[in-house]
Design a protein around this motif. Structure first.
Motif, PDB file in Angstrom:
ATOM      1  N   UNK A  54       0.910  -9.518   0.652  1.00 42.67           N
ATOM      2  CA  UNK A  54      -0.014  -9.957   0.438  1.00 42.67           C
ATOM      3  C   UNK A  54       0.017 -12.551   1.061  1.00 42.67           C
ATOM      4  N   UNK A  55       0.234 -12.246   2.483  1.00 40.99           N
ATOM      5  CA  UNK A  55       0.321 -13.524   2.710  1.00 40.99           C
ATOM      6  C   UNK A  55      -0.220 -14.188   3.603  1.00 40.99           C
ATOM      7  N   UNK A  56      -0.017 -15.012   3.746  1.00 45.02           N
ATOM      8  CA  UNK A  56      -0.704 -15.311   5.316  1.00 45.02           C
ATOM      9  C   UNK A  56      -0.501 -14.748   7.071  1.00 45.02           C
ATOM     10  N   UNK A  57       0.342 -14.096   6.717  1.00 48.74           N
ATOM     11  CA  UNK A  57       0.774 -13.533   7.926  1.00 48.74           C
ATOM     12  C   UNK A  57       0.559 -11.925   7.829  1.00 48.74           C
ATOM     13  N   UNK A  58       0.124 -11.898   6.387  1.00 38.32           N
ATOM     14  CA  UNK A  58      -0.854 -10.610   6.647  1.00 38.32           C
ATOM     15  C   UNK A  58      -2.257 -10.560   6.714  1.00 38.32           C
ATOM     16  N   UNK A  59      -2.706 -11.640   6.735  1.00 46.26           N
ATOM     17  CA  UNK A  59      -4.074 -11.757   7.082  1.00 46.26           C
ATOM     18  C   UNK A  59      -4.103 -12.532   8.223  1.00 46.26           C
ATOM     19  N   UNK A  60      -3.070 -12.829   8.838  1.00 44.70           N
ATOM     20  CA  UNK A  60      -3.140 -13.218  10.469  1.00 44.70           C
ATOM     21  C   UNK A  60      -3.424 -11.178  11.299  1.00 44.70           C
ATOM     22  N   UNK A  61      -2.314 -10.887  10.565  1.00 42.97           N
ATOM     23  CA  UNK A  61      -2.376  -9.168  11.682  1.00 42.97           C
ATOM     24  C   UNK A  61      -3.791  -8.477  11.000  1.00 42.97           C
ATOM     25  N   UNK A  62      -4.660  -9.055  10.065  1.00 41.66           N
ATOM     26  CA  UNK A  62      -5.625  -8.468  10.134  1.00 41.66           C
ATOM     27  C   UNK A  62      -6.553  -8.705  10.850  1.00 41.66           C
ATOM     28  N   UNK A 103      -7.834   4.872  20.212  1.00 43.37           N
ATOM     29  CA  UNK A 103      -6.767   4.848  21.062  1.00 43.37           C
ATOM     30  C   UNK A 103      -5.653   4.163  20.458  1.00 43.37           C
ATOM     31  N   UNK A 104      -4.876   3.726  20.935  1.00 40.79           N
ATOM     32  CA  UNK A 104      -3.509   3.571  20.411  1.00 40.79           C
ATOM     33  C   UNK A 104      -3.654   1.542  20.673  1.00 40.79           C
ATOM     34  N   UNK A 105      -2.944   0.597  19.972  1.00 39.68           N
ATOM     35  CA  UNK A 105      -3.294  -0.597  20.193  1.00 39.68           C
ATOM     36  C   UNK A 105      -1.788  -0.797  19.592  1.00 39.68           C
ATOM     37  N   UNK A 107       2.333  -0.960   7.827  1.00 43.15           N
ATOM     38  CA  UNK A 107       1.317  -1.256   8.501  1.00 43.15           C
ATOM     39  C   UNK A 107       0.437   0.260   9.506  1.00 43.15           C
ATOM     40  N   UNK A 108       1.282   1.086   9.277  1.00 47.15           N
ATOM     41  CA  UNK A 108       0.772   2.567   9.612  1.00 47.15           C
ATOM     42  C   UNK A 108      -0.588   2.962   9.192  1.00 47.15           C
ATOM     43  N   UNK A 109      -0.427   2.475   7.644  1.00 45.28           N
ATOM     44  CA  UNK A 109      -1.841   2.550   6.421  1.00 45.28           C
ATOM     45  C   UNK A 109      -3.063   1.424   6.688  1.00 45.28           C
ATOM     46  N   UNK A 110      -2.008   0.615   7.328  1.00 45.98           N
ATOM     47  CA  UNK A 110      -3.590  -1.062   7.237  1.00 45.98           C
ATOM     48  C   UNK A 110      -4.082   0.118   9.068  1.00 45.98           C
ATOM     49  N   UNK A 111      -3.455   1.060  10.116  1.00 43.02           N
ATOM     50  CA  UNK A 111      -3.990   0.609  10.987  1.00 43.02           C
ATOM     51  C   UNK A 111      -4.753   1.639  11.187  1.00 43.02           C
ATOM     52  N   UNK A 112      -4.536   2.745   9.813  1.00 41.86           N
ATOM     53  CA  UNK A 112      -5.410   4.197   9.892  1.00 41.86           C
ATOM     54  C   UNK A 112      -6.776   3.480   8.621  1.00 41.86           C
TER      55      UNK A 112
END
Ligand SMILES: Nc1ncnc2c1ncn2[C@@H]1O[C@H](COP(=O)(O)OP(=O)(O)O)[C@@H](O)[C@H]1O
Ligand SMILES: [Mg+2]
Length: 301
Positions: A218-226, A34-36, A258-263
């Motif tokens: 590839x930085x701290x923001x990306x790791x926070x997103x993960x 489902x969507x988040x 982002x869409x790829x990360x989510x998929x």
């Protein structure tokens, strides 16, 4: 269903996601699919700008905005989020509805008449597709004013601005005119092609402020997103997605989109439920059936 331990051992998950662990595998998978919404900094920044535009005092020349990013970078989700925060509501005198912001899709081809059709459909207005553009335009103006629409958001605006330069000119003036006549800001969502087209029109170039939604570094923001994703995926064990090695792997696979990360995370989380491992690892990422955007492009030839 997984065995339930004391809640504290699931502190790698958001509180409401912890409850998902009590549900069946099928239900958890449905939840993952489902969507988040994840409120990452750039999205919050753009939402803030949209808020400012929504309350901008009516002037002849309203400021406009262009949200620019590659396909699958999260543009539509931001607009949908904004609409969720500003839903339509009934007027107090029951004499109709107020629509603070109207979100429409561009027609697939640069047709003024079809643009108006899309607006009218979204407003549930009766019209014939074969009506003249002029007639529809008049209807658009009347109904948008009656519903107090304070902002028009147009998705995939680059498809309106495709084609030969003279056609682009026509469309840019349609957009400028709509904004001037209704005295509302227009927000476009599109690729860099849209930005390029708008830059060819000096009058619009001044008005349309671009907001870029770049690919993730590839930085701290990306790791926070993960880490935010991890907190929303109901797996029983921690995966530590912000860890350097796995973050790097996810960054390469997703090409920062982002869409790829989510998929990818959706697929791998489902696999982690099905195979009982209950956590995402580098090894599991190698097992999913996933082609990066570049690989997909290549296999299209
Ligand atoms: N804020 C967000 N939180 C969680 N997932 C998101 C978010 N924004 C985008 N996504 C994921 O990325 C996908 C693509 O986003 P979308 O907004 O459709 O991109 P675009 O409009 O730029 O092509 C969405 O379907 C969703 O899975
Ligand atoms: Mg989109």
């Amino acid at each position: 269903m997984i065995e339930h331990e004391s809640n504290s051992s699931y502190s790698h998950l958001n509180d409401d996601v912890q409850h998902q662990l009590k549900r069946s595998n099928a239900e958890r998978i449905e939840y993952i699919l489902s969507s988040r919404w994840i409120g990452y900094p750039k999205a919050k920044d753009i939402l803030g700008k949209l808020e400012d535009l929504l309350v901008y005092p009516k002037k002849h020349r309203m400021p406009c905005m262009l949200i620019v990013g590659d396909s699958n970078s999260g543009k539509t989700m931001i607009a949908e989020r904004f609409i969720d925060l500003h839903p339509a509501y009934e007027r107090e005198d029951n004499e109709g509805i107020i629509i603070p912001a109207l979100f429409i899709q561009s027609p697939p081809t640069p047709s003024e008449s079809r643009l108006y059709s899309n607006i009218l459909s979204k407003l549930f207005a009766p019209f014939r597709p074969s009506d003249s553009a002029e007639k529809k335009y008049h209807q658009v103006k009347t109904i948008m004013a009656a519903c107090n629409v304070k902002m028009l958001i147009i998705d995939e605006i680059h498809s309106l601005l495709a084609g030969p330069l003279d056609k682009q000119r026509v469309f840019l003036s349609v957009i400028r005119n709509l904004s001037n006549e209704l005295k509302i800001p227009i927000v476009g969502l599109g690729t860099k092609d849209a930005l390029r087209a708008i830059k060819t029109d000096p009058q619009l170039d001044n008005r349309f402020k671009p907001s870029l939604l770049p690919r993730w570094e590839m930085d701290i923001d990306f790791r926070r997103l993960l880490a935010s994703f991890e907190r929303m995926l109901p797996l029983a064990s921690p995966s530590d997605l912000k860890g350097k090695a796995i973050a790097k792997k996810l960054h390469i696979m997703s090409e920062g989109l982002l869409g790829e990360i989510s998929d990818i995370l959706t697929q791998v989380a489902i696999l982690a439920i099905r195979n009982g491992s209950e956590r995402i690892s580098i090894e599991l990422l190698d097992e999913i059936d996933y082609e990066s955007p570049k690989e997909r492009k290549k296999s299209n030839y």
